[in-house]
Design an enzyme around this catalytic site. Structure first.
Site, PDB file in Angstrom:
ATOM      1  N   ALA A  27     -13.253  16.666  17.238  1.00 39.02           N
ATOM      2  CA  ALA A  27     -14.460  17.477  17.072  1.00 39.02           C
ATOM      3  C   ALA A  27     -14.335  18.521  15.979  1.00 39.02           C
ATOM      4  CB  ALA A  27     -14.813  18.152  18.391  1.00 39.02           C
ATOM      5  N   THR A  31     -17.384  20.117  13.587  1.00 39.37           N
ATOM      6  CA  THR A  31     -17.960  21.449  13.754  1.00 39.37           C
ATOM      7  C   THR A  31     -18.173  22.110  12.398  1.00 39.37           C
ATOM      8  OG1 THR A  31     -15.752  22.403  14.059  1.00 39.37           O
ATOM      9  CG2 THR A  31     -16.981  21.823  16.046  1.00 39.37           C
ATOM     10  N   PHE A  38     -19.311  20.130  22.182  1.00 38.89           N
ATOM     11  CA  PHE A  38     -20.085  20.191  23.421  1.00 38.89           C
ATOM     12  C   PHE A  38     -19.278  20.726  24.603  1.00 38.89           C
ATOM     13  CE2 PHE A  38     -22.336  16.549  21.222  1.00 38.89           C
ATOM     14  CZ  PHE A  38     -23.321  17.385  20.716  1.00 38.89           C
ATOM     15  N   ARG A  39     -17.940  20.805  24.446  1.00 36.70           N
ATOM     16  CA  ARG A  39     -17.114  21.380  25.508  1.00 36.70           C
ATOM     17  C   ARG A  39     -17.083  22.913  25.446  1.00 36.70           C
ATOM     18  NH1 ARG A  39     -14.135  17.102  23.573  1.00 36.70           N
ATOM     19  NH2 ARG A  39     -13.707  15.421  25.031  1.00 36.70           N
ATOM     20  N   ILE A 106     -18.568  10.942  17.786  1.00 37.49           N
ATOM     21  CA  ILE A 106     -19.648   9.973  17.978  1.00 37.49           C
ATOM     22  C   ILE A 106     -20.788  10.194  16.990  1.00 37.49           C
ATOM     23  CG2 ILE A 106     -19.108   9.635  20.420  1.00 37.49           C
ATOM     24  CD1 ILE A 106     -21.370  11.598  21.111  1.00 37.49           C
ATOM     25  N   HIS A 122     -14.989   6.576  21.171  1.00 36.48           N
ATOM     26  CA  HIS A 122     -15.983   6.997  22.162  1.00 36.48           C
ATOM     27  C   HIS A 122     -17.386   6.522  21.814  1.00 36.48           C
ATOM     28  CE1 HIS A 122     -12.956  10.447  23.099  1.00 36.48           C
ATOM     29  NE2 HIS A 122     -12.658   9.341  23.751  1.00 36.48           N
ATOM     30  N   CYS A 130     -28.545  -1.950  25.322  1.00 34.48           N
ATOM     31  CA  CYS A 130     -29.081  -2.324  26.620  1.00 34.48           C
ATOM     32  C   CYS A 130     -27.944  -2.805  27.512  1.00 34.48           C
ATOM     33  CB  CYS A 130     -30.143  -3.410  26.460  1.00 34.48           C
ATOM     34  SG  CYS A 130     -30.807  -4.002  28.037  1.00 34.48           S
ATOM     35  N   CYS A 133     -28.893  -6.707  28.443  1.00 32.96           N
ATOM     36  CA  CYS A 133     -28.909  -7.845  27.510  1.00 32.96           C
ATOM     37  C   CYS A 133     -28.082  -7.596  26.251  1.00 32.96           C
ATOM     38  CB  CYS A 133     -30.348  -8.222  27.130  1.00 32.96           C
ATOM     39  SG  CYS A 133     -31.141  -7.073  25.964  1.00 32.96           S
ATOM     40  N   SER A 198      -7.796  18.472  19.676  1.00 31.13           N
ATOM     41  CA  SER A 198      -6.913  19.226  20.555  1.00 31.13           C
ATOM     42  C   SER A 198      -5.792  18.352  21.098  1.00 31.13           C
ATOM     43  CB  SER A 198      -7.708  19.814  21.725  1.00 31.13           C
ATOM     44  OG  SER A 198      -8.298  18.766  22.497  1.00 31.13           O
TER      45      SER A 198
END
Length: 251
Positions: A27, A31, A38-39, A106, A122, A130, A133, A198
């Site tokens: 991350a 940043t 998000f943590r 991501i 990730h 989906c 499918c 980390s």
């Protein structure tokens, strides 16, 4: 272990001589493009309850909560652009200095910057798929649909399929083929440069450790301490982008 930022030139020397170098990112590199971790306090993961994968699969209410969280997080991704760190890594791949990138991120910024061989441990937040499918779709119109209607979008291919971001949720297995390739890269690597991670989230964090135990040199670039600092051949504190750019300038 060397713990001095003046090691930039030594890392450049190692990179210039490496036969199979790999970059591992977390991350911290994103940043610097304005994407929040998000943590961190106030991040999406601290504001909402966790929606686990099995709950997503069985509960319409959980799927709505999931899409609400992902739609909020999407704003940060959509506005972000690659920084000098992403661009430097892409340059190294294009010139043959590194084999590719293994990333915990991501956001897709490595690909946008020009990297071709990126192993996304990730998944990616730039697509949905989906569960019923396996069809895949661009995420932007689906997020807009949720914003406008407050309704979870359904698969356009099979009609009623459960659509999920193409990211790995809590309780969901990492993509097996991607993880296998990452293990292979690390076993074969002679240099791994870990950037902005980390190195505590497993199994991803175990990859640089595997490379080190397989004989590779391990360089860690991060603002804070990591779970593998004691194993590193070089620690560089500070900005990921600035450190990568400095190594590139020293090549």
């Amino acid at each position: 272990m060397i713990h001095v930022s003046s090691g930039i030139k030594l890392v450049a020397l190692w990179l210039s001589k490496a036969k199979s170098a790999v970059v591992f990112t977390g991350a911290g590199i994103s940043t610097e493009s304005g994407i929040p971790d998000f943590r961190s306090p106030g991040g999406v993961w601290t504001k909402y309850r966790t929606v686990y994968f099995d709950e997503f699969c069985r509960s319409a209410e959980a799927r709505h909560e999931y899409w609400n969280q992902k739609t909020e997080a999407h704003t940060a991704f959509a506005a972000a652009s690659p920084n000098i760190g992403h661009q430097t890594i892409a340059k190294w791949e294009q010139s043959g200095r590194v084999r590719g990138v293994i990333t915990q991120n991501i956001d897709g910024l490595h690909q946008i910057s020009g990297s071709k061989d990126v192993l996304e441990l990730h998944g990616t937040a730039r697509e949905a798929y989906c569960l019923d499918c396996d069809a895949r779709f661009s995420i932007d119109p689906l997020v807009e649909h949720f914003r406008q209607t407050n309704e979870v979008p359904l698969c356009a291919d099979c009609g009623e399929g459960r659509l999920k971001h193409a990211t790995v949720s809590f309780g969901q297995m990492l993509p097996e083929k991607t993880l296998e390739r990452a293990y292979q890269w690390c076993q074969e690597a002679d240099l791994v440069i870990s950037v902005g991670s980390s190195l505590v989230v497993h199994p991803a964090a175990g990859l640089p450790e595997l490379a080190k135990r397989s004989g590779a040199k391990l360089v860690i670039i991060n603002r804070d301490e990591t779970g593998l600092d004691s194993m590193a051949d070089m620690l560089i504190d500070g900005s990921c982008g600035e450190a990568l750019a400095a190594i590139d300038a020293a090549l």
